[in-house]
Write a protein that holds these residues in place. Structure first.
Motif, mmCIF file in Angstrom:
data_model
loop_
_atom_site.group_PDB
_atom_site.id
_atom_site.type_symbol
_atom_site.label_atom_id
_atom_site.label_comp_id
_atom_site.label_asym_id
_atom_site.label_seq_id
_atom_site.Cartn_x
_atom_site.Cartn_y
_atom_site.Cartn_z
ATOM 1 N N GLU A 58 9.059 -33.103 -11.086
ATOM 2 C CA GLU A 58 9.520 -31.739 -11.386
ATOM 3 C C GLU A 58 10.783 -31.443 -10.581
ATOM 4 O O GLU A 58 10.858 -31.758 -9.402
ATOM 5 C CB GLU A 58 8.444 -30.710 -10.990
ATOM 6 N N SER A 59 11.748 -30.784 -11.215
ATOM 7 C CA SER A 59 12.971 -30.404 -10.497
ATOM 8 C C SER A 59 12.797 -29.119 -9.699
ATOM 9 O O SER A 59 13.644 -28.767 -8.897
ATOM 10 C CB SER A 59 14.115 -30.195 -11.490
ATOM 11 N N PHE A 60 11.726 -28.367 -9.988
ATOM 12 C CA PHE A 60 11.518 -27.075 -9.328
ATOM 13 C C PHE A 60 10.186 -27.064 -8.609
ATOM 14 O O PHE A 60 9.223 -27.654 -9.074
ATOM 15 C CB PHE A 60 11.500 -25.942 -10.371
ATOM 16 N N ASP A 61 10.152 -26.349 -7.465
ATOM 17 C CA ASP A 61 8.880 -26.136 -6.767
ATOM 18 C C ASP A 61 8.173 -24.948 -7.405
ATOM 19 O O ASP A 61 8.818 -23.970 -7.763
ATOM 20 C CB ASP A 61 9.136 -25.806 -5.294
ATOM 21 N N ARG A 62 6.848 -25.025 -7.515
ATOM 22 C CA ARG A 62 6.086 -23.913 -8.087
ATOM 23 C C ARG A 62 5.546 -23.035 -6.954
ATOM 24 O O ARG A 62 4.823 -23.511 -6.091
ATOM 25 C CB ARG A 62 4.933 -24.463 -8.926
ATOM 26 N N LEU A 63 5.926 -21.758 -6.964
ATOM 27 C CA LEU A 63 5.439 -20.830 -5.942
ATOM 28 C C LEU A 63 3.967 -20.525 -6.233
ATOM 29 O O LEU A 63 3.629 -20.005 -7.284
ATOM 30 C CB LEU A 63 6.262 -19.537 -5.988
ATOM 31 N N LEU A 64 3.081 -20.875 -5.290
ATOM 32 C CA LEU A 64 1.649 -20.615 -5.480
ATOM 33 C C LEU A 64 1.237 -19.295 -4.860
ATOM 34 O O LEU A 64 0.303 -18.654 -5.297
ATOM 35 C CB LEU A 64 0.811 -21.710 -4.821
ATOM 36 N N TRP A 65 1.933 -18.911 -3.782
ATOM 37 C CA TRP A 65 1.462 -17.767 -3.013
ATOM 38 C C TRP A 65 2.586 -17.281 -2.120
ATOM 39 O O TRP A 65 3.424 -18.058 -1.682
ATOM 40 C CB TRP A 65 0.275 -18.231 -2.186
ATOM 41 N N SER A 66 2.599 -15.974 -1.860
ATOM 42 C CA SER A 66 3.640 -15.407 -1.031
ATOM 43 C C SER A 66 3.045 -14.209 -0.285
ATOM 44 O O SER A 66 2.264 -13.463 -0.860
ATOM 45 C CB SER A 66 4.776 -14.951 -1.939
ATOM 46 N N ALA A 67 3.407 -14.024 0.993
ATOM 47 C CA ALA A 67 2.874 -12.891 1.747
ATOM 48 C C ALA A 67 3.969 -12.249 2.584
ATOM 49 O O ALA A 67 4.810 -12.949 3.157
ATOM 50 C CB ALA A 67 1.739 -13.344 2.660
ATOM 51 N N THR A 68 3.943 -10.913 2.634
ATOM 52 C CA THR A 68 4.876 -10.194 3.509
ATOM 53 C C THR A 68 4.113 -9.213 4.398
ATOM 54 O O THR A 68 4.708 -8.531 5.209
ATOM 55 C CB THR A 68 5.877 -9.356 2.686
ATOM 56 N N GLU A 69 2.798 -9.141 4.214
ATOM 57 C CA GLU A 69 1.978 -8.127 4.872
ATOM 58 C C GLU A 69 1.879 -8.395 6.378
ATOM 59 O O GLU A 69 1.314 -9.409 6.786
ATOM 60 C CB GLU A 69 0.580 -8.195 4.244
ATOM 61 N N PRO A 70 2.419 -7.509 7.228
ATOM 62 C CA PRO A 70 2.274 -7.750 8.665
ATOM 63 C C PRO A 70 0.841 -7.486 9.126
ATOM 64 O O PRO A 70 0.135 -6.678 8.510
ATOM 65 C CB PRO A 70 3.247 -6.755 9.306
ATOM 66 N N SER A 71 0.417 -8.175 10.185
ATOM 67 C CA SER A 71 -0.965 -8.035 10.623
ATOM 68 C C SER A 71 -1.022 -8.289 12.123
ATOM 69 O O SER A 71 -0.198 -9.031 12.654
ATOM 70 C CB SER A 71 -1.815 -9.062 9.887
ATOM 71 N N ASP A 72 -2.015 -7.674 12.798
ATOM 72 C CA ASP A 72 -2.140 -7.965 14.225
ATOM 73 C C ASP A 72 -3.264 -8.960 14.488
ATOM 74 O O ASP A 72 -3.701 -9.133 15.616
ATOM 75 C CB ASP A 72 -2.340 -6.673 15.027
ATOM 76 N N SER A 73 -3.753 -9.599 13.420
ATOM 77 C CA SER A 73 -4.753 -10.652 13.634
ATOM 78 C C SER A 73 -4.492 -11.760 12.612
ATOM 79 O O SER A 73 -3.692 -11.608 11.704
ATOM 80 C CB SER A 73 -6.156 -10.083 13.432
ATOM 81 N N TRP A 74 -5.205 -12.863 12.779
ATOM 82 C CA TRP A 74 -5.036 -13.978 11.838
ATOM 83 C C TRP A 74 -5.638 -13.607 10.489
ATOM 84 O O TRP A 74 -6.715 -13.030 10.421
ATOM 85 C CB TRP A 74 -5.732 -15.229 12.376
ATOM 86 N N LEU A 75 -4.951 -13.972 9.417
ATOM 87 C CA LEU A 75 -5.453 -13.746 8.059
ATOM 88 C C LEU A 75 -5.687 -15.091 7.387
ATOM 89 O O LEU A 75 -5.120 -16.101 7.795
ATOM 90 C CB LEU A 75 -4.441 -12.944 7.232
ATOM 91 N N ILE A 76 -6.493 -15.072 6.337
ATOM 92 C CA ILE A 76 -6.758 -16.328 5.630
ATOM 93 C C ILE A 76 -6.364 -16.178 4.167
ATOM 94 O O ILE A 76 -6.593 -15.132 3.556
ATOM 95 C CB ILE A 76 -8.255 -16.723 5.765
ATOM 96 N N ALA A 77 -5.698 -17.203 3.646
ATOM 97 C CA ALA A 77 -5.359 -17.230 2.217
ATOM 98 C C ALA A 77 -6.032 -18.454 1.613
ATOM 99 O O ALA A 77 -6.037 -19.518 2.226
ATOM 100 C CB ALA A 77 -3.849 -17.325 2.024
#
Length: 637
Positions: A58-77
């Motif tokens: 593939e010539s392009f990467d497929r975006l699976l997931w994106s996050a901008t949400e700031p947090s004061d603890s660890w998050l899981i995706a």
């Protein structure tokens, strides 16, 4: 422990972290534990963490997931990776915004075989399952040989020992009637259908309601399972047929009526892509492709009721500068109502689609165009026809639209019973009637709004938001412009774009250029791959003075540009489809070049550019390249 974080000293650059080459024929789940920390909440250009899938070929990467949400603890995706025979890499990209003190950190990346929705609760991240906090009743982790009153059961189900873990909810702190505890799964990120199973124990003194729901992105709940037994002293297996065509969460909900209610425990959630039991009569999942049609070969699964007379005809227009062709390619077939003038004063045309299953959310897309109407309203309407043939509900009808432009319509609907979509075109008196055209009907699962939440196809550019991978190569006055609606000069250029009829396209404004001047639109560097690639795009070359449109391939390290495709002179009043098959094992760029023609009537436009891996599945129709055919304004039946 250690974590990895983005070095913030490089402003505006992206930090990229790439996995080794991976291969997995089984379905697998990527779990990412991350944190984005920011001091200022609002920023026009937020700090962002992206995760891409880079597939072989593939010539392009497929975006699976994106996050901008700031947090004061660890998050899981949690992200599902569908089974594939191709090798791939996972690429993490950190984009620093304007906030200088922001940070992006990743604590753990884990790729496990199986589905993200599965969990045995043995790991401390609980597979991304979350308890919805309630002051009185909550899901807790039990087991693990913690000698506290909270550990209700002697043994879990996974390990069948005191050391194993499970989830449980207890009525001890219930204060109000109908207190509810919810355990929410990670959102599915790929279509799934099959059997969801889990083990549970239920002990009750007074009534407990244990229910499993699906919740879609718009917050609508659908119950899929409920306890029927009053008591289960040991671990019981529950199985439920599960069909999730679009992103959803699974919610395990327990409702108590009193503090002496008892408890519910849950363990070992798993999923299998085969439906639970053959007794339910193996339902083949509904394939929405069967309910669409581009009318190139025939009417597909659509049909007409002939007691109305021949309302809709499948027609093709020879390419010309007076009447637009179809929407699919510009050269093909579409449906036209009111073509054969009958002796009756008016006409009605009904086009029935195939039967659709009940209780599913659908999004219907189609393109229509109107010619020569005095009264617009009611000339085209869409009805839902329920199978009992009593109820017909109008879900859409045409409003005032630009004439002669293929315009996109999209409608969401959901009906409890099986139903059909019916396209109805009618007019009362002959003098009111113009022509109604219909093309490219498609149906997808999920609401139309939910479809917008899906991440975009990486190699596709519709110019609706921006110029995507393309940039101008400025030389002299020749430049490409992004525009919607008609171009300023009459008798040249498109009336609307190809994507929706009311969106954006790229074009050259010939009145700002001189004869023979060139304008270049150049893609960014694309990844070279072994094997063929297919480039599809739509071009619009209408105007007596139209010049030349060419597409070139430029490989990295080469000075020469390889010509791939060329058209010269006026082609059609329609958007026409171009197809190009090419290959490049080195990184490369694609260049669209226009040379302005002899007069101002030389506006040339492109839209809907699509890069796809693999050879082109169709061939482009190439007819005469210049000059006019004998039968200029003829419709073929």
């Amino acid at each position: 422990g250690h974590y990895i974080s983005v070095d913030t000293s490089y402003e505006g650059e992206k930090a990229v972290l790439s996995s080794p080459e991976l291969y997995s024929e089984e379905w697998s789940c990527v779990r990412l534990i991350y944190q984005i920390a920011m001091t200022s909440e609002t920023s026009p250009d937020p700090t962002r963490l992206n995760l891409y899938l880079r597939q072989e070929g593939e010539s392009f990467d497929r975006l699976l997931w994106s996050a901008t949400e700031p947090s004061d603890s660890w998050l899981i995706a949690s992200l599902d990776l569908m089974n594939s025979t191709k090798k791939y890499k996972i690429v993490l990209e950190g984009e620093m915004g304007q906030d200088k003190s922001a940070s992006i950190a990743v604590f753990e990346i884990k790729i496990t075989p199986g589905y993200c929705i599965e969990c045995d609760f043995e790991e401390n991240h609980l597979c991304g399952f979350m308890n919805r906090w309630n002051p009185n009743v909550n899901w807790f982790v039990g087991g693990g040989n913690i000698h506290n009153t909270q550990s209700i059961l002697p043994k879990d189900h996974t390990l069948n020992s005191e050391l194993g873990h499970y989830m449980y909810v207890d009525s001890v702190y219930v204060k109000h009637f109908q207190e509810v505890a919810q355990l929410i799964s990670p959102k599915t990120t790929a279509p799934m259908s099959g059997c969801l199973s889990f083990y549970y124990q239920l002990k009750q003194e007074s009534s407990i309601v244990f229910t499993v729901y699906l919740r879609d992105t718009s917050g609508v709940y659908e119950e899929i399972w409920k306890t029927d037994s009053a008591l289960s002293a040991d671990w019981e297996l529950a199985e439920v047929d599960f069909n999730v065509p679009y992103p959803m969460e699974v919610i395990f909900e327990v409702a108590f009526n009193s503090a002496k209610g008892g408890y519910v425990a849950l363990d070992d959630i798993s999923f299998s892509p085969v439906y639970c039991s053959n007794q339910t009569g193996m339902r083949t999942p509904f394939n929405p492709a069967e309910a669409g049609c581009n009318f190139e070969e025939d009417l597909c699964n659509f049909y007409q009721d002939h007691k109305d007379g021949p309302g809709w005809s499948r027609v093709k227009v020879k390419r010309n500068v007076y009447r637009a062709g179809d929407h699919t390619t510009g050269f093909g077939y579409y449906l036209l109502a009111n073509t054969k003038f009958t002796s009756e004063p008016g006409y009605i045309g009904r086009l029935y689609g195939p039967t659709l299953p009940g209780n599913l959310q659908f999004c219907l897309h189609f393109y229509y165009a109107l010619y020569g109407f005095f009264k617009m309203s009611g000339t085209l309407a869409v009805y839902i026809f329920e199978e009992n043939h009593v109820v017909q509900e109008k879900i859409w009808s045409v409003l005032d639209t630009p004439k002669g432009v293929w315009t996109q319509a999209e409608i969401s609907f959901k009906k409890p019973m099986p139903c059909k979509v019916v396209f109805v075109s009618w007019c009362k008196s002959f003098w009111d009637c113009g022509l109604v055209a219909l093309d490219d009907v498609s149906l997808s699962l999920g609401s139309c709004q939910a479809a917008d939440l899906f991440l975009p196809n990486p190699g596709e550019c519709t110019f609706e938001k921006d110029e995507c991978v393309f940039t101008q190569k400025k030389r002299g006055r020749g430049s490409w412009h992004r525009r919607r609606g008609p171009t300023p000069t009459s008798y040249t250029g498109p009336k609307g774009d190809h994507t929706t009829g009311v969106g954006y396209y790229m074009y050259i404004e010939a009145s700002n250029m001189v004869y023979g001047q060139r304008a270049y639109l150049v893609s960014r560097s694309l990844r070279g791959t072994s094997g063929k690639q297919c480039l599809t795009f739509f071009y619009h070359m209408y105007g007596a003075g139209t010049g030349l449109l060419s597409v070139y391939l430029k490989k990295e390290g080469d000075d020469e540009e390889i010509p791939l495709w060329r058209r010269t002179g006026e082609q059609s009043i329609s958007w026409l489809r171009g197809l190009i098959e090419y290959e490049s094992d080195r990184n490369y760029q694609i260049i669209f070049e226009v040379i302005r023609g002899v007069s101002m009537r030389s506006d040339t436009a492109i839209d809907d550019v699509l890069f796809q891996a693999g050879p082109c599945l169709e061939v482009e129709e190439i007819q005469f390249s210049s000059g006019y055919p004998d039968s200029l304004n003829e419709i073929e039946y």
